[in-house]
Scaffold this motif. Structure first.
Motif, PDB file in Angstrom:
ATOM      1  N   PRO A   1      14.779 -14.448   1.450  1.00 13.97           N
ATOM      2  CA  PRO A   1      16.027 -14.633   0.702  1.00 13.97           C
ATOM      3  C   PRO A   1      17.097 -15.298   1.561  1.00 13.97           C
ATOM      4  CG  PRO A   1      15.897 -12.402   1.491  1.00 13.97           C
ATOM      5  CD  PRO A   1      14.596 -13.066   1.873  1.00 13.97           C
ATOM      6  N   ASP A   2      18.148 -15.730   0.917  1.00 15.20           N
ATOM      7  CA  ASP A   2      19.283 -16.316   1.615  1.00 15.20           C
ATOM      8  C   ASP A   2      19.907 -15.268   2.539  1.00 15.20           C
ATOM      9  OD1 ASP A   2      22.396 -16.998   1.676  1.00 15.20           O
ATOM     10  OD2 ASP A   2      21.254 -18.843   1.276  1.00 15.20           O
ATOM     11  N   ASP A   3      20.338 -15.718   3.714  1.00 18.53           N
ATOM     12  CA  ASP A   3      20.925 -14.793   4.695  1.00 18.53           C
ATOM     13  C   ASP A   3      22.205 -14.125   4.193  1.00 18.53           C
ATOM     14  OD1 ASP A   3      19.039 -14.765   6.713  1.00 18.53           O
ATOM     15  OD2 ASP A   3      19.916 -16.484   7.759  1.00 18.53           O
ATOM     16  N   SER A   4      22.843 -14.700   3.176  1.00 18.08           N
ATOM     17  CA  SER A   4      24.056 -14.079   2.639  1.00 18.08           C
ATOM     18  C   SER A   4      23.749 -12.742   1.964  1.00 18.08           C
ATOM     19  CB  SER A   4      24.735 -15.022   1.646  1.00 18.08           C
ATOM     20  OG  SER A   4      23.916 -15.210   0.498  1.00 18.08           O
ATOM     21  N   LEU A   5      22.480 -12.476   1.693  1.00 17.48           N
ATOM     22  CA  LEU A   5      22.068 -11.231   1.050  1.00 17.48           C
ATOM     23  C   LEU A   5      21.614 -10.163   2.044  1.00 17.48           C
ATOM     24  CD1 LEU A   5      20.056 -12.864  -1.862  1.00 17.48           C
ATOM     25  CD2 LEU A   5      22.343 -11.865  -1.982  1.00 17.48           C
ATOM     26  N   ARG A   6      21.783 -10.441   3.326  1.00 17.41           N
ATOM     27  CA  ARG A   6      21.280  -9.543   4.374  1.00 17.41           C
ATOM     28  C   ARG A   6      21.763  -8.102   4.202  1.00 17.41           C
ATOM     29  NH1 ARG A   6      18.855  -9.591   9.248  1.00 17.41           N
ATOM     30  NH2 ARG A   6      18.766 -11.850   9.311  1.00 17.41           N
ATOM     31  N   ASP A   7      23.038  -7.889   3.953  1.00 18.01           N
ATOM     32  CA  ASP A   7      23.556  -6.516   3.836  1.00 18.01           C
ATOM     33  C   ASP A   7      22.871  -5.768   2.698  1.00 18.01           C
ATOM     34  OD1 ASP A   7      25.252  -6.865   5.988  1.00 18.01           O
ATOM     35  OD2 ASP A   7      27.041  -7.203   4.758  1.00 18.01           O
ATOM     36  N   ALA A   8      22.709  -6.429   1.560  1.00 19.01           N
ATOM     37  CA  ALA A   8      22.068  -5.788   0.416  1.00 19.01           C
ATOM     38  C   ALA A   8      20.597  -5.498   0.704  1.00 19.01           C
ATOM     39  CB  ALA A   8      22.199  -6.672  -0.823  1.00 19.01           C
ATOM     40  N   VAL A   9      19.926  -6.428   1.389  1.00 17.95           N
ATOM     41  CA  VAL A   9      18.509  -6.238   1.712  1.00 17.95           C
ATOM     42  C   VAL A   9      18.345  -5.103   2.729  1.00 17.95           C
ATOM     43  CG1 VAL A   9      16.482  -7.316   2.760  1.00 17.95           C
ATOM     44  CG2 VAL A   9      17.854  -8.589   1.117  1.00 17.95           C
TER      45      VAL A   9
ATOM     46  N   ASP B   1       0.827  -1.203   0.000  1.00 18.08           N
ATOM     47  CA  ASP B   1       0.000   0.000   0.000  1.00 18.08           C
ATOM     48  C   ASP B   1       0.863   1.255   0.000  1.00 18.08           C
ATOM     49  OD1 ASP B   1      -2.435  -1.396  -0.008  1.00 18.08           O
ATOM     50  OD2 ASP B   1      -2.437  -1.545   2.176  1.00 18.08           O
ATOM     51  N   ARG B   2       2.058   1.155   0.585  1.00 18.05           N
ATOM     52  CA  ARG B   2       2.986   2.290   0.632  1.00 18.05           C
ATOM     53  C   ARG B   2       3.917   2.316  -0.575  1.00 18.05           C
ATOM     54  NH1 ARG B   2       5.588   2.801   6.486  1.00 18.05           N
ATOM     55  NH2 ARG B   2       6.243   4.775   5.601  1.00 18.05           N
ATOM     56  N   CYS B   3       4.303   1.125  -1.052  1.00 24.86           N
ATOM     57  CA  CYS B   3       5.249   1.022  -2.160  1.00 24.86           C
ATOM     58  C   CYS B   3       4.668   1.690  -3.403  1.00 24.86           C
ATOM     59  CB  CYS B   3       5.541  -0.448  -2.452  1.00 24.86           C
ATOM     60  SG  CYS B   3       6.642  -0.691  -3.866  1.00 24.86           S
ATOM     61  N   GLN B   4       5.498   2.518  -4.054  1.00 28.35           N
ATOM     62  CA  GLN B   4       5.078   3.170  -5.294  1.00 28.35           C
ATOM     63  C   GLN B   4       5.968   2.757  -6.464  1.00 28.35           C
ATOM     64  OE1 GLN B   4       4.646   7.404  -4.677  1.00 28.35           O
ATOM     65  NE2 GLN B   4       3.027   7.110  -3.171  1.00 28.35           N
ATOM     66  N   ASP B   5       6.638   1.612  -6.307  1.00 22.01           N
ATOM     67  CA  ASP B   5       7.434   1.011  -7.381  1.00 22.01           C
ATOM     68  C   ASP B   5       8.527   1.933  -7.909  1.00 22.01           C
ATOM     69  OD1 ASP B   5       5.774  -1.352  -7.342  1.00 22.01           O
ATOM     70  OD2 ASP B   5       4.254  -0.183  -8.405  1.00 22.01           O
ATOM     71  N   HIS B   6       9.190   2.672  -7.010  1.00 23.17           N
ATOM     72  CA  HIS B   6      10.300   3.523  -7.434  1.00 23.17           C
ATOM     73  C   HIS B   6      11.496   2.685  -7.889  1.00 23.17           C
ATOM     74  CE1 HIS B   6       8.564   7.346  -6.239  1.00 23.17           C
ATOM     75  NE2 HIS B   6       8.179   6.796  -5.110  1.00 23.17           N
ATOM     76  N   GLY B   7      11.671   1.503  -7.305  1.00 21.18           N
ATOM     77  CA  GLY B   7      12.725   0.597  -7.737  1.00 21.18           C
ATOM     78  C   GLY B   7      14.081   0.809  -7.107  1.00 21.18           C
ATOM     79  N   GLN B   8      14.185   1.660  -6.109  1.00 19.53           N
ATOM     80  CA  GLN B   8      15.489   1.859  -5.470  1.00 19.53           C
ATOM     81  C   GLN B   8      16.001   0.563  -4.850  1.00 19.53           C
ATOM     82  OE1 GLN B   8      17.321   4.730  -5.794  1.00 19.53           O
ATOM     83  NE2 GLN B   8      15.648   5.102  -7.212  1.00 19.53           N
ATOM     84  N   CYS B   9      15.105  -0.256  -4.337  1.00 19.57           N
ATOM     85  CA  CYS B   9      15.491  -1.533  -3.738  1.00 19.57           C
ATOM     86  C   CYS B   9      16.093  -2.469  -4.781  1.00 19.57           C
ATOM     87  CB  CYS B   9      14.300  -2.191  -3.058  1.00 19.57           C
ATOM     88  SG  CYS B   9      12.874  -2.438  -4.142  1.00 19.57           S
ATOM     89  N   VAL B  10      15.625  -2.360  -6.022  1.00 19.21           N
ATOM     90  CA  VAL B  10      16.134  -3.206  -7.100  1.00 19.21           C
ATOM     91  C   VAL B  10      17.607  -2.927  -7.340  1.00 19.21           C
ATOM     92  CG1 VAL B  10      15.873  -3.795  -9.546  1.00 19.21           C
ATOM     93  CG2 VAL B  10      13.841  -3.311  -8.163  1.00 19.21           C
ATOM     94  N   PHE B  11      18.010  -1.668  -7.251  1.00 18.60           N
ATOM     95  CA  PHE B  11      19.418  -1.315  -7.442  1.00 18.60           C
ATOM     96  C   PHE B  11      20.281  -1.845  -6.301  1.00 18.60           C
ATOM     97  CE2 PHE B  11      17.285   2.178  -9.809  1.00 18.60           C
ATOM     98  CZ  PHE B  11      17.750   1.843 -11.064  1.00 18.60           C
ATOM     99  N   SER B  12      19.749  -1.855  -5.083  1.00 25.06           N
ATOM    100  CA  SER B  12      20.514  -2.304  -3.913  1.00 25.06           C
ATOM    101  C   SER B  12      20.598  -3.819  -3.808  1.00 25.06           C
ATOM    102  CB  SER B  12      19.888  -1.752  -2.637  1.00 25.06           C
ATOM    103  OG  SER B  12      19.952  -0.359  -2.627  1.00 25.06           O
ATOM    104  N   ALA B  13      19.519  -4.508  -4.160  1.00 29.79           N
ATOM    105  CA  ALA B  13      19.477  -5.968  -4.002  1.00 29.79           C
ATOM    106  C   ALA B  13      18.726  -6.605  -5.181  1.00 29.79           C
ATOM    107  CB  ALA B  13      18.814  -6.327  -2.681  1.00 29.79           C
ATOM    108  N   PRO B  14      19.341  -6.590  -6.372  1.00 24.59           N
ATOM    109  CA  PRO B  14      18.650  -7.124  -7.549  1.00 24.59           C
ATOM    110  C   PRO B  14      18.394  -8.628  -7.490  1.00 24.59           C
ATOM    111  CG  PRO B  14      20.930  -6.600  -8.066  1.00 24.59           C
ATOM    112  CD  PRO B  14      20.656  -6.073  -6.676  1.00 24.59           C
ATOM    113  N   GLU B  15      19.105  -9.328  -6.602  1.00 21.53           N
ATOM    114  CA  GLU B  15      18.869 -10.765  -6.446  1.00 21.53           C
ATOM    115  C   GLU B  15      17.551 -11.038  -5.718  1.00 21.53           C
ATOM    116  OE1 GLU B  15      23.240  -9.732  -5.940  1.00 21.53           O
ATOM    117  OE2 GLU B  15      21.387  -9.129  -4.970  1.00 21.53           O
TER     118      GLU B  15
END
Length: 62
Positions: free
Chosen positions: A38-46, A8-22
């Protein structure tokens, strides 16, 4: 780790995609899709993706 995106808050800006595309991606219609456990190895990116979200729509648990 579990990711919760308040769609409901997300407006699909996509900034998260740049930080954690996996984990985050925009579909053909331009709407956000993501892997909720996701796998815990991706924690920093998430965590970075949650930080850069302009609407702070991303929450992490665990």
């Amino acid at each position: 780790m579990k990711i919760i995106v308040d769609m409901d808050r997300c407006q699909d800006h996509g900034q998260c995609v740049f930080s954690a595309p996996e984990v985050f991606r925009l579909n053909a219609e331009g709407h956000l899709e993501y892997e909720s456990v996701p796998d815990d190895s991706l924690r920093d990116a998430v965590e970075e993706a949650a930080d850069v979200c302009p609407l702070q729509a991303i929450t992490l648990e665990g």
